[in-house]
Motif scaffolding. Structure first.
Motif, mmCIF file in Angstrom:
data_model
loop_
_atom_site.group_PDB
_atom_site.id
_atom_site.type_symbol
_atom_site.label_atom_id
_atom_site.label_comp_id
_atom_site.label_asym_id
_atom_site.label_seq_id
_atom_site.Cartn_x
_atom_site.Cartn_y
_atom_site.Cartn_z
ATOM 1 N N MET A 1 0.857 -1.198 0.000
ATOM 2 C CA MET A 1 0.000 0.000 0.000
ATOM 3 C C MET A 1 0.887 1.240 0.000
ATOM 4 O O MET A 1 1.721 1.417 0.897
ATOM 5 C CB MET A 1 -0.896 -0.018 1.247
ATOM 6 N N ASN A 2 0.755 2.089 -1.017
ATOM 7 C CA ASN A 2 1.578 3.278 -1.149
ATOM 8 C C ASN A 2 0.809 4.512 -0.716
ATOM 9 O O ASN A 2 -0.377 4.632 -0.951
ATOM 10 C CB ASN A 2 2.036 3.445 -2.600
ATOM 11 N N GLY A 3 1.518 5.478 -0.108
ATOM 12 C CA GLY A 3 0.883 6.713 0.300
ATOM 13 C C GLY A 3 0.381 6.644 1.726
ATOM 14 O O GLY A 3 0.372 5.583 2.366
ATOM 15 N N PRO A 4 -0.056 7.798 2.264
ATOM 16 C CA PRO A 4 -0.560 7.843 3.643
ATOM 17 C C PRO A 4 -1.837 7.009 3.785
ATOM 18 O O PRO A 4 -2.625 6.895 2.848
ATOM 19 C CB PRO A 4 -0.842 9.331 3.872
ATOM 20 N N GLU A 5 -2.002 6.445 4.977
ATOM 21 C CA GLU A 5 -3.133 5.555 5.205
ATOM 22 C C GLU A 5 -4.224 6.220 6.016
ATOM 23 O O GLU A 5 -3.988 7.149 6.793
ATOM 24 C CB GLU A 5 -2.676 4.301 5.961
ATOM 25 N N ILE A 6 -5.434 5.717 5.816
ATOM 26 C CA ILE A 6 -6.539 6.004 6.714
ATOM 27 C C ILE A 6 -7.086 4.661 7.199
ATOM 28 O O ILE A 6 -6.907 3.630 6.562
ATOM 29 C CB ILE A 6 -7.667 6.815 6.032
ATOM 30 N N HIS A 7 -7.714 4.693 8.364
ATOM 31 C CA HIS A 7 -8.340 3.503 8.920
ATOM 32 C C HIS A 7 -9.848 3.665 8.825
ATOM 33 O O HIS A 7 -10.388 4.694 9.251
ATOM 34 C CB HIS A 7 -7.905 3.288 10.364
ATOM 35 N N VAL A 8 -10.506 2.663 8.256
ATOM 36 C CA VAL A 8 -11.950 2.734 8.035
ATOM 37 C C VAL A 8 -12.615 1.607 8.828
ATOM 38 O O VAL A 8 -12.339 0.425 8.589
ATOM 39 C CB VAL A 8 -12.296 2.593 6.538
ATOM 40 N N GLU A 9 -13.482 1.991 9.757
ATOM 41 C CA GLU A 9 -14.151 1.017 10.625
ATOM 42 C C GLU A 9 -15.586 0.802 10.148
ATOM 43 O O GLU A 9 -16.337 1.765 9.935
ATOM 44 C CB GLU A 9 -14.166 1.519 12.068
ATOM 45 N N PHE A 10 -15.972 -0.464 10.003
ATOM 46 C CA PHE A 10 -17.300 -0.817 9.523
ATOM 47 C C PHE A 10 -18.092 -1.520 10.628
ATOM 48 O O PHE A 10 -17.528 -2.303 11.399
ATOM 49 C CB PHE A 10 -17.199 -1.753 8.313
ATOM 50 N N PRO A 11 -19.418 -1.283 10.676
ATOM 51 C CA PRO A 11 -20.253 -1.978 11.655
ATOM 52 C C PRO A 11 -20.425 -3.443 11.261
ATOM 53 O O PRO A 11 -20.226 -3.809 10.093
ATOM 54 C CB PRO A 11 -21.578 -1.221 11.586
ATOM 55 N N PRO A 12 -20.809 -4.310 12.206
ATOM 56 C CA PRO A 12 -20.909 -5.746 11.920
ATOM 57 C C PRO A 12 -21.792 -6.083 10.727
ATOM 58 O O PRO A 12 -21.480 -7.006 9.967
ATOM 59 C CB PRO A 12 -21.490 -6.318 13.223
ATOM 60 N N ALA B 1 -6.862 1.881 4.052
ATOM 61 C CA ALA B 1 -6.944 2.349 2.671
ATOM 62 C C ALA B 1 -5.956 3.490 2.487
ATOM 63 O O ALA B 1 -5.514 4.126 3.456
ATOM 64 C CB ALA B 1 -8.356 2.817 2.340
ATOM 65 N N THR B 2 -5.616 3.742 1.228
ATOM 66 C CA THR B 2 -4.685 4.821 0.910
ATOM 67 C C THR B 2 -5.429 6.132 0.691
ATOM 68 O O THR B 2 -6.455 6.161 0.010
ATOM 69 C CB THR B 2 -3.885 4.486 -0.366
ATOM 70 N N ALA B 3 -4.919 7.189 1.278
ATOM 71 C CA ALA B 3 -5.444 8.531 1.030
ATOM 72 C C ALA B 3 -4.561 9.180 -0.029
ATOM 73 O O ALA B 3 -3.426 9.583 0.255
ATOM 74 C CB ALA B 3 -5.441 9.351 2.322
ATOM 75 N N ASP B 4 -5.096 9.251 -1.261
ATOM 76 C CA ASP B 4 -4.272 9.766 -2.364
ATOM 77 C C ASP B 4 -4.449 11.253 -2.594
ATOM 78 O O ASP B 4 -3.855 11.832 -3.509
ATOM 79 C CB ASP B 4 -4.556 8.992 -3.647
ATOM 80 N N GLY B 5 -5.295 11.896 -1.773
ATOM 81 C CA GLY B 5 -5.514 13.333 -1.907
ATOM 82 C C GLY B 5 -6.468 13.707 -3.017
ATOM 83 O O GLY B 5 -6.738 14.898 -3.226
ATOM 84 N N VAL B 6 -7.007 12.711 -3.727
ATOM 85 C CA VAL B 6 -7.917 12.965 -4.848
ATOM 86 C C VAL B 6 -9.242 12.226 -4.660
ATOM 87 O O VAL B 6 -10.319 12.793 -4.837
ATOM 88 C CB VAL B 6 -7.271 12.555 -6.195
ATOM 89 N N SER B 7 -9.168 10.967 -4.304
ATOM 90 C CA SER B 7 -10.369 10.130 -4.189
ATOM 91 C C SER B 7 -11.234 10.569 -3.019
ATOM 92 O O SER B 7 -10.742 10.876 -1.930
ATOM 93 C CB SER B 7 -9.974 8.660 -3.996
ATOM 94 N N THR B 8 -12.553 10.577 -3.254
ATOM 95 C CA THR B 8 -13.481 10.939 -2.192
ATOM 96 C C THR B 8 -13.652 9.780 -1.218
ATOM 97 O O THR B 8 -13.331 8.620 -1.523
ATOM 98 C CB THR B 8 -14.856 11.299 -2.763
ATOM 99 N N LEU B 9 -14.198 10.082 -0.061
ATOM 100 C CA LEU B 9 -14.433 9.039 0.933
ATOM 101 C C LEU B 9 -15.448 8.038 0.410
ATOM 102 O O LEU B 9 -15.323 6.832 0.653
ATOM 103 C CB LEU B 9 -14.916 9.665 2.244
#
Length: 244
Positions: A1-12, A29-37
């Protein structure tokens, strides 16, 4: 995984879409500075039709938010009952949900069903043109941007599918008012008006009939009526009503 990361938590309830998030419910997931959440969540496997609020570091943000490295994202499941503003509540079902379509029509819910596989672009366009909620188990279809609205059908069993849809959307139920074959309106009919569709035993045994105003199909309380009555009774009970 390249670039800064974000952590995404999902409900069960959304873990089935994100196997790599198990057992903690957190995916990276990677935060590429372009892609929306919204794009990030869908790239992880979750259709936005199943997503409610999106929280970034505890504050609610729109799906168009562009995440940056180090952010913590919490995804909430869509709220039940779900409101679909701006149009009468109507449904469109894909080729794999024929039994569910017939049961919704039995309950008087406006339901279009495609018995042929039209393909995802055509179904999405039809949803938008007629402002119908697309019900499907096809995640790719539910990610199409042109959809009016959509919902994933979680179960493979028709009785559970019906319970899901009724609990999620709370449609108005008007049993015995729609043709289960074509979705047209039913109206009372005389025996003479439907005589060409009756066999000898039926003509002798029944006196109460209805006919579809669109396709002309005749209905009466035949051999399977008790089974249909049971489906209607369960739906009305689940909806908090005790009669048709």
């Amino acid at each position: 995984m390249n670039g800064p990361e974000i952590h995404v938590e999902f409900p069960p309830e959304l873990h089935l879409f994100v196997p790599r998030a198990r057992p903690t419910g957190v995916a990276r997931a990677t935060a590429d500075g372009v892609s929306t959440l919204g794009h990030v969540v869908e790239s992880l496997g979750v259709p936005l039709t199943e997503v409610g609020a999106l929280l970034v570091d505890g504050r609610e943000v729109p799906a168009g938010h562009v995440p940056t490295g180090g952010e913590s994202v919490r995804v909430r499941a869509v709220a039940h009952p779900q409101e679909v503003p701006g149009a009468p509540l109507r449904f469109l079902l894909d080729v794999h949900l024929g039994t569910l379509a017939r049961r919704l029509r039995l309950l008087g819910v406006d339901t279009t069903y495609q018995s042929a596989d039209l393909g995802d672009p055509a179904l999405a366009s039809l949803s938008a043109a007629e402002r119908r909620v697309m019900l499907s188990r096809d995640r790719g279809l539910l990610r199409r941007r042109e959809l009016w609205a959509g919902a994933y059908v979680y179960s493979t069993r028709p009785e559970e599918q019906l319970r899901e849809v009724l609990a999620r959307f709370r449609p108005e139920l008007r049993p015995w008012t729609r043709c289960t074959a074509c979705n047209g309106p039913l109206a009372p009919a005389t025996k003479a008006e439907v005589a060409d569709q009756l066999k000898g035993g039926t003509e002798r045994s029944y006196d109460v009939f209805a006919r579809c105003g669109d396709c002309g199909r005749a209905y009466w309380k035949g051999a399977h009526h008790d089974q249909l009555e049971a489906i209607v009774a369960r739906a009305l009970t689940d909806a908090g009503r005790d009669g048709a």
